[in-house]
Design an enzyme around this catalytic site. Structure first.
Site, mmCIF file in Angstrom:
data_model
loop_
_atom_site.group_PDB
_atom_site.id
_atom_site.type_symbol
_atom_site.label_atom_id
_atom_site.label_comp_id
_atom_site.label_asym_id
_atom_site.label_seq_id
_atom_site.Cartn_x
_atom_site.Cartn_y
_atom_site.Cartn_z
ATOM 1 N N LEU A 64 -74.154 58.084 -6.808
ATOM 2 C CA LEU A 64 -73.429 58.578 -5.663
ATOM 3 C C LEU A 64 -73.229 60.077 -5.877
ATOM 4 O O LEU A 64 -72.178 60.532 -6.276
ATOM 5 C CB LEU A 64 -72.079 57.878 -5.493
ATOM 6 C CG LEU A 64 -71.492 57.983 -4.080
ATOM 7 C CD1 LEU A 64 -70.562 56.836 -3.815
ATOM 8 C CD2 LEU A 64 -70.829 59.304 -3.832
ATOM 9 N N LEU A 113 -72.808 49.157 -5.299
ATOM 10 C CA LEU A 113 -72.469 50.174 -6.288
ATOM 11 C C LEU A 113 -72.386 51.545 -5.642
ATOM 12 O O LEU A 113 -73.289 51.932 -4.890
ATOM 13 C CB LEU A 113 -73.533 50.203 -7.396
ATOM 14 C CG LEU A 113 -73.550 51.449 -8.294
ATOM 15 C CD1 LEU A 113 -72.284 51.517 -9.151
ATOM 16 C CD2 LEU A 113 -74.797 51.482 -9.158
ATOM 17 N N SER A 114 -71.342 52.291 -5.956
ATOM 18 C CA SER A 114 -71.259 53.712 -5.651
ATOM 19 C C SER A 114 -71.387 53.953 -4.147
ATOM 20 O O SER A 114 -70.511 53.547 -3.382
ATOM 21 C CB SER A 114 -72.326 54.447 -6.456
ATOM 22 O OG SER A 114 -72.045 55.817 -6.537
ATOM 23 N N ALA A 115 -72.454 54.621 -3.675
ATOM 24 C CA ALA A 115 -72.643 54.755 -2.230
ATOM 25 C C ALA A 115 -72.744 53.382 -1.586
ATOM 26 O O ALA A 115 -72.261 53.163 -0.470
ATOM 27 C CB ALA A 115 -73.899 55.571 -1.936
#
Length: 512
Positions: free
Chosen positions: A25, A181-183
């Site tokens: 991200l 995950l993340s983004a």
């Protein structure tokens, strides 16, 4: 790509250019950034990434995915891949999995551990994938209004994938879940907010609360140092995503590394605030425990019926990525053969449990409910239970707060590793020789002993000096809960409560 960190390692900060391509991200880059300068930065980043990368990860067999086309109008221009176990029950559950920046569907399938859990518990996994045509770094555009609104862009494309799984695979609309995950974690928040009528629960891994950003500039601030709003303000942003929705709200699990400097761990607290407020719950956990091989702090926020509406998992000693634990035991899964899969704890195993998919394959049994469930003893860290035997039972499933925690061959069980002074609700059910679970018993509630809360009233400066809080960017944050206490000075005073040891919450006027 960087070599994946080993167990306990902290992901080192990357060069600003290489970060554009290597962080799951990274600095948010949307469709609006298409100028020549960005292309030049990308070329430089590729060169730097090649220079800074470690050895190539070891090869492993790729998980077999099926590419699906024609699943809808696809306004977000996403790709859809399905992992289907060799055998499925009628009306299978489905989990949507959203990768991080620079990643893709295949890499997420190969390393997250979700396919092996799908094989074990017989559910579908849909891997949604974005591309560099949508975002230079292959990030889901969680921060763009054209993609993070109901009926628009990437959010609408994922919704169309969900509708397609019902038509093509006869998927159960009552058991549709999303994680990322993340983004992809931030996009998970988007899907839960924009489509609470589609997704019953979600798990946000190293992600952000919904409504934190609607442009590139605010996305930077959300990621680091984070945005601090009240629980009511966060909840209102979710309500605005689907104003006509009157509930119920999805259940939410939050996973975050405590050394994450890409998406700072304050975001775990803001996510907790957002979803506990939507469920009309306190921001103080109903109970806490430690899970996994690395002593992940596991916080549960219980609804009125004793089920877990929100949980927060604070993973120690890791940076930014998906926690995995390669191996063949029941609680292990995943691989570290790609960057941002961190050797720690199998988060996908616990996420599957949170979704209630452990028992998705057995059909309901006919065994009656066990009677006589009672506590036989409590300590600071354990609760002992017993119940009456059921004719025809092979073993018994034991549930804490609506989640199965074990099976027992005996008519007794001791639940260990609990937090002193915490309250827990239990039920049990008999299982037959085919593994079918019968009716649930009545509930019993028990509280562990000990854990008298310790309280301190002092200035923000004094709290930091005593180690009860930390200072960052001129502000003060309580250790553990990471609550923003205001400016770091000697003039602002707060009362902090420590419970359990090393975990502090702001308790102004409410500390014993």
């Amino acid at each position: 790509m960087q070599s994946p960190p080993s167990r306990g390692a902290v992901t080192p900060p990357t060069h600003i250019c290489s970060a554009l391509l290597t962080d799951p991200l990274p600095r948010p880059v949307g469709r609006v950034w298409r100028a020549v300068l960005s292309r030049l930065v990308a070329v430089v980043a590729l060169v730097l990434t090649a220079a800074l990368s470690g050895p190539a990860p070891s090869a492993q067999a790729a998980v077999g995915l099926t590419r699906i086309t024609g699943f809808g109008a696809n306004p977000g221009q996403l790709n859809m891949y399905v992992y289907r176990p060799a055998s499925l029950p009628a009306n299978p559950a489905v989990v949507f999995a959203l990768h991080g920046c620079t990643q893709n569907a295949q890499g997420y399938a190969d390393n997250s551990g979700l396919p092996e859990l799908a094989d074990r518990h017989k559910f579908l996994v849909v891997f949604a994938e974005t591309t560099s045509s949508n975002n230079l770094n292959k990030c889901f555009n969680w921060f763009q209004t054209s993609d993070n609104r109901r009926g628009q862009g990437e959010a609408a494309s994922i919704r169309q994938m969900a509708a397609h799984t019902v038509t093509a695979y006869d998927a159960d609309t009552r058991r549709t879940y999303v994680t990322g995950l993340s983004a992809g974690g931030a996009m998970t928040s988007v899907m839960l907010a924009a489509y609470p009528d589609v997704f019953q629960a979600g798990a946000v891994v190293a992600g952000l609360p919904y409504g934190c950003a609607n442009d590139v500039g605010s996305a930077y601030s959300c990621m680091n140092p984070g945005t601090d709003l009240t629980p009511a303000q966060w909840a209102e942003r979710v309500r605005a995503a689907h104003p006509s929705w009157s509930g119920p709200w999805p259940r939410v699990a939050v996973w975050h590394g405590d050394r994450d400097t890409t998406v700072v761990s304050r975001n775990a607290d803001e996510l907790r605030d957002q979803w506990t407020a939507l469920h009309s719950l306190s921001q103080n956990p109903s109970r806490t425990s430690v899970i996994g091989p690395n002593s992940t702090r596991h916080e549960e926020y219980l609804s009125g019926n004793g089920s877990v509406a929100v949980e927060v998992n604070r993973v120690p000693d890791i940076g930014h990525g998906t926690p995995v634990d390669p191996g063949s035991s029941a609680q292990q899964c995943g691989s570290t053969s790609a960057a941002y899969f961190l050797d720690s704890i199998c988060s996908s195993y616990w996420i599957t449990r949170f979704f209630g998919l452990e028992d998705s394959e057995p059909q309901p049994g006919t065994l009656p409910a066990p009677t006589g469930l009672a506590t036989t003893g409590v300590t600071d860290t354990s609760v002992s239970l017993r119940w009456n035997p059921v004719d025809g039972a092979t073993d018994y499933a034991v549930y804490r707060g609506g989640t199965r925690i074990t099976t027992s061959d005996a008519t007794s069980y001791t639940d260990t590793g609990l937090t002193a002074g915490s309250t827990h609700t239990y039920t049990v059910a008999a299982r037959d020789a085919d593994g079918r679970t019968g009716q649930l018993s009545g509930t019993v509630t028990a509280r562990t002993t000990g854990a008298t809360a310790a309280c301190w009233t002092a200035s923000n400066y004094a709290h930091v000096q005593a180690g009860r809080a930390t200072a960052s960017g001129g502000y003060t944050y309580a250790v553990g809960s990471r609550r923003n206490m205001g400016l770091y000075n000697t003039f602002i005073t707060h009362t902090l409560k420590e419970s359990p040891a090393g975990y502090y919450t702001v308790a102004d006027g409410a500390c014993p």
